[in-house]
Motif scaffolding. Structure first.
Motif, PDB file in Angstrom:
ATOM      1  N   PRO A 104       0.828  -1.200   0.000  1.00 48.40           N
ATOM      2  CA  PRO A 104       0.000   0.000   0.000  1.00 48.40           C
ATOM      3  C   PRO A 104       0.868   1.257   0.000  1.00 48.40           C
ATOM      4  CG  PRO A 104      -0.709  -1.547   1.699  1.00 48.40           C
ATOM      5  CD  PRO A 104       0.606  -2.048   1.158  1.00 48.40           C
ATOM      6  N   GLY A 105       0.495   2.236  -0.833  1.00 49.74           N
ATOM      7  CA  GLY A 105       1.251   3.476  -0.897  1.00 49.74           C
ATOM      8  C   GLY A 105       2.373   3.458  -1.917  1.00 49.74           C
ATOM      9  N   ASN A 106       2.424   2.435  -2.774  1.00 54.15           N
ATOM     10  CA  ASN A 106       3.447   2.378  -3.829  1.00 54.15           C
ATOM     11  C   ASN A 106       3.165   3.453  -4.882  1.00 54.15           C
ATOM     12  OD1 ASN A 106       2.001   1.247  -6.311  1.00 54.15           O
ATOM     13  ND2 ASN A 106       1.388  -0.183  -4.704  1.00 54.15           N
ATOM     14  N   LYS A 107       4.086   3.634  -5.819  1.00 51.15           N
ATOM     15  CA  LYS A 107       3.943   4.664  -6.857  1.00 51.15           C
ATOM     16  C   LYS A 107       3.456   4.091  -8.188  1.00 51.15           C
ATOM     17  CE  LYS A 107       8.105   6.490  -6.969  1.00 51.15           C
ATOM     18  NZ  LYS A 107       9.267   7.391  -7.103  1.00 51.15           N
ATOM     19  N   MET A 108       2.702   3.014  -8.161  1.00 48.97           N
ATOM     20  CA  MET A 108       2.291   2.357  -9.395  1.00 48.97           C
ATOM     21  C   MET A 108       1.061   2.987 -10.057  1.00 48.97           C
ATOM     22  SD  MET A 108       4.272  -0.321 -10.182  1.00 48.97           S
ATOM     23  CE  MET A 108       3.267  -1.551 -10.980  1.00 48.97           C
ATOM     24  N   ALA A 109       0.395   3.921  -9.417  1.00 47.77           N
ATOM     25  CA  ALA A 109      -0.809   4.530 -10.007  1.00 47.77           C
ATOM     26  C   ALA A 109      -0.452   5.181 -11.337  1.00 47.77           C
ATOM     27  CB  ALA A 109      -1.393   5.553  -9.056  1.00 47.77           C
ATOM     28  N   PRO A 110      -1.270   5.076 -12.329  1.00 50.04           N
ATOM     29  CA  PRO A 110      -2.636   4.568 -12.348  1.00 50.04           C
ATOM     30  C   PRO A 110      -2.757   3.080 -12.643  1.00 50.04           C
ATOM     31  CG  PRO A 110      -2.194   5.551 -14.459  1.00 50.04           C
ATOM     32  CD  PRO A 110      -0.934   5.708 -13.619  1.00 50.04           C
ATOM     33  N   TYR A 111      -1.639   2.351 -12.684  1.00 50.81           N
ATOM     34  CA  TYR A 111      -1.680   0.913 -12.956  1.00 50.81           C
ATOM     35  C   TYR A 111      -2.496   0.221 -11.874  1.00 50.81           C
ATOM     36  CZ  TYR A 111       0.082  -3.894 -13.382  1.00 50.81           C
ATOM     37  OH  TYR A 111       0.185  -5.253 -13.513  1.00 50.81           O
ATOM     38  N   GLY A 112      -3.485  -0.555 -12.297  1.00 47.14           N
ATOM     39  CA  GLY A 112      -4.348  -1.232 -11.339  1.00 47.14           C
ATOM     40  C   GLY A 112      -4.128  -2.720 -11.240  1.00 47.14           C
ATOM     41  N   GLY A 113      -3.276  -3.270 -12.099  1.00 51.92           N
ATOM     42  CA  GLY A 113      -3.006  -4.698 -12.039  1.00 51.92           C
ATOM     43  C   GLY A 113      -3.457  -5.425 -13.288  1.00 51.92           C
ATOM     44  N   VAL A 114      -2.930  -6.622 -13.469  1.00 49.25           N
ATOM     45  CA  VAL A 114      -3.324  -7.504 -14.561  1.00 49.25           C
ATOM     46  C   VAL A 114      -4.444  -8.380 -14.029  1.00 49.25           C
ATOM     47  CG1 VAL A 114      -2.565  -9.419 -16.039  1.00 49.25           C
ATOM     48  CG2 VAL A 114      -1.053  -7.463 -15.652  1.00 49.25           C
ATOM     49  N   ALA A 115      -5.585  -8.351 -14.692  1.00 46.67           N
ATOM     50  CA  ALA A 115      -6.761  -9.071 -14.202  1.00 46.67           C
ATOM     51  C   ALA A 115      -6.660 -10.585 -14.386  1.00 46.67           C
ATOM     52  CB  ALA A 115      -8.022  -8.552 -14.891  1.00 46.67           C
ATOM     53  N   SER A 116      -6.041 -11.023 -15.449  1.00 45.85           N
ATOM     54  CA  SER A 116      -5.985 -12.448 -15.769  1.00 45.85           C
ATOM     55  C   SER A 116      -4.867 -13.147 -14.999  1.00 45.85           C
ATOM     56  CB  SER A 116      -5.746 -12.619 -17.276  1.00 45.85           C
ATOM     57  OG  SER A 116      -5.328 -13.934 -17.578  1.00 45.85           O
ATOM     58  N   ALA A 117      -5.230 -14.167 -14.241  1.00 46.32           N
ATOM     59  CA  ALA A 117      -4.230 -14.949 -13.509  1.00 46.32           C
ATOM     60  C   ALA A 117      -3.282 -15.648 -14.478  1.00 46.32           C
ATOM     61  CB  ALA A 117      -4.911 -15.967 -12.605  1.00 46.32           C
ATOM     62  N   ALA A 118      -3.783 -16.107 -15.611  1.00 44.88           N
ATOM     63  CA  ALA A 118      -2.934 -16.772 -16.603  1.00 44.88           C
ATOM     64  C   ALA A 118      -1.913 -15.792 -17.179  1.00 44.88           C
ATOM     65  CB  ALA A 118      -3.786 -17.372 -17.720  1.00 44.88           C
ATOM     66  N   ASP A 119      -2.349 -14.570 -17.463  1.00 45.03           N
ATOM     67  CA  ASP A 119      -1.425 -13.560 -17.991  1.00 45.03           C
ATOM     68  C   ASP A 119      -0.395 -13.164 -16.939  1.00 45.03           C
ATOM     69  OD1 ASP A 119      -2.780 -13.659 -20.378  1.00 45.03           O
ATOM     70  OD2 ASP A 119      -3.732 -11.687 -20.169  1.00 45.03           O
ATOM     71  N   THR A 120      -0.841 -13.027 -15.709  1.00 44.62           N
ATOM     72  CA  THR A 120       0.083 -12.716 -14.614  1.00 44.62           C
ATOM     73  C   THR A 120       1.147 -13.793 -14.510  1.00 44.62           C
ATOM     74  OG1 THR A 120      -1.577 -11.493 -13.370  1.00 44.62           O
ATOM     75  CG2 THR A 120       0.271 -12.375 -12.106  1.00 44.62           C
ATOM     76  N   ARG A 121       0.737 -15.039 -14.562  1.00 52.58           N
ATOM     77  CA  ARG A 121       1.667 -16.172 -14.474  1.00 52.58           C
ATOM     78  C   ARG A 121       2.700 -16.108 -15.589  1.00 52.58           C
ATOM     79  NH1 ARG A 121       4.904 -19.374 -12.337  1.00 52.58           N
ATOM     80  NH2 ARG A 121       4.895 -21.527 -12.985  1.00 52.58           N
ATOM     81  N   LYS A 122       2.264 -15.774 -16.801  1.00 51.83           N
ATOM     82  CA  LYS A 122       3.189 -15.696 -17.936  1.00 51.83           C
ATOM     83  C   LYS A 122       4.213 -14.578 -17.734  1.00 51.83           C
ATOM     84  CE  LYS A 122      -0.106 -17.673 -21.147  1.00 51.83           C
ATOM     85  NZ  LYS A 122      -1.100 -17.384 -22.193  1.00 51.83           N
ATOM     86  N   ILE A 123       3.778 -13.454 -17.210  1.00 54.12           N
ATOM     87  CA  ILE A 123       4.705 -12.350 -16.940  1.00 54.12           C
ATOM     88  C   ILE A 123       5.721 -12.766 -15.878  1.00 54.12           C
ATOM     89  CG2 ILE A 123       4.917  -9.998 -16.017  1.00 54.12           C
ATOM     90  CD1 ILE A 123       2.128  -9.449 -17.310  1.00 54.12           C
ATOM     91  N   VAL A 124       5.255 -13.422 -14.832  1.00 55.37           N
ATOM     92  CA  VAL A 124       6.154 -13.870 -13.757  1.00 55.37           C
ATOM     93  C   VAL A 124       7.158 -14.889 -14.288  1.00 55.37           C
ATOM     94  CG1 VAL A 124       6.264 -15.131 -11.558  1.00 55.37           C
ATOM     95  CG2 VAL A 124       4.573 -13.318 -11.884  1.00 55.37           C
ATOM     96  N   VAL A 125       6.709 -15.809 -15.111  1.00 55.63           N
ATOM     97  CA  VAL A 125       7.625 -16.798 -15.699  1.00 55.63           C
ATOM     98  C   VAL A 125       8.674 -16.075 -16.541  1.00 55.63           C
ATOM     99  CG1 VAL A 125       7.816 -18.670 -17.393  1.00 55.63           C
ATOM    100  CG2 VAL A 125       6.054 -18.761 -15.629  1.00 55.63           C
ATOM    101  N   PHE A 126       8.255 -15.089 -17.328  1.00 53.57           N
ATOM    102  CA  PHE A 126       9.202 -14.315 -18.131  1.00 53.57           C
ATOM    103  C   PHE A 126      10.225 -13.611 -17.235  1.00 53.57           C
ATOM    104  CE2 PHE A 126      10.162 -10.023 -19.790  1.00 53.57           C
ATOM    105  CZ  PHE A 126      11.084 -10.402 -20.763  1.00 53.57           C
ATOM    106  N   LEU A 127       9.762 -12.915 -16.205  1.00 56.79           N
ATOM    107  CA  LEU A 127      10.685 -12.207 -15.314  1.00 56.79           C
ATOM    108  C   LEU A 127      11.608 -13.186 -14.587  1.00 56.79           C
ATOM    109  CD1 LEU A 127       8.309  -9.465 -13.868  1.00 56.79           C
ATOM    110  CD2 LEU A 127      10.186  -9.146 -15.512  1.00 56.79           C
ATOM    111  N   SER A 128      11.092 -14.341 -14.212  1.00 58.01           N
ATOM    112  CA  SER A 128      11.920 -15.357 -13.545  1.00 58.01           C
ATOM    113  C   SER A 128      12.991 -15.897 -14.469  1.00 58.01           C
ATOM    114  CB  SER A 128      11.047 -16.509 -13.060  1.00 58.01           C
ATOM    115  OG  SER A 128      10.183 -16.069 -12.053  1.00 58.01           O
ATOM    116  N   SER A 129      12.701 -15.940 -15.747  1.00 60.72           N
ATOM    117  CA  SER A 129      13.682 -16.462 -16.709  1.00 60.72           C
ATOM    118  C   SER A 129      14.882 -15.533 -16.834  1.00 60.72           C
ATOM    119  CB  SER A 129      13.045 -16.677 -18.083  1.00 60.72           C
ATOM    120  OG  SER A 129      12.816 -15.439 -18.744  1.00 60.72           O
TER     121      SER A 129
END
Length: 133
Positions: A104-129
């Motif tokens: 809470p209180g981060n500077k990410m506004a106006p980003y509200g998040g990725v709604a799709s869990a599958a898309d989130t997972r793909k981004i995390v896998v990419f960043l982990s790689s």
């Protein structure tokens, strides 16, 4: 025999999550570029994956295993600097989905998040790689 505590279970969960991230499905996500494409669409406006290339947001080069708010050459919010967490795949997934819930209180506004869990997972896998690059 030592009793298993909450911290031990969380460490085990994180370890299993990391090991599972390089399953054949995860390898397919990396090899097809699906995660990078989603990263480009959702994150690249503010973030780079190149070391030292900070933009509106800090670079995400080798983000997995890094302490939140720790890059010396980026002006983090006090909330992120004081978050006292290390980015693992589970925390990244939660943060990508809903940054305000995790820090809470981060500077990410106006980003509200990725709604799709599958898309989130793909981004995390990419960043982990990027851990070994």
């Amino acid at each position: 025999m030592k009793a298993v505590g909450w911290t031990d279970l969380m460490k085990l969960s994180a370890t299993l999550y990391i090991v599972s991230s390089f399953s054949p499905v995860a390898q397919d996500i990396v090899s097809t570029g699906a995660g990078q494409q989603l990263f480009n669409n959702a994150c690249r406006t503010c973030h780079s994956i190149r070391d030292g290339d900070n933009r509106l947001g800090p670079n995400l080069h080798r983000i997995v295993g890094r302490k939140a708010g720790s890059l010396p050459d980026y002006n983090y919010s006090s909330a992120m600097r004081d978050a006292d967490l290390v980015w693992d795949e589970a925390k990244l997934a939660r943060f990508i989905s809903n940054p305000d819930e995790v820090v809470p209180g981060n500077k990410m506004a106006p980003y509200g998040g990725v709604a799709s869990a599958a898309d989130t997972r793909k981004i995390v896998v990419f960043l982990s790689s990027l851990r070994t690059q």
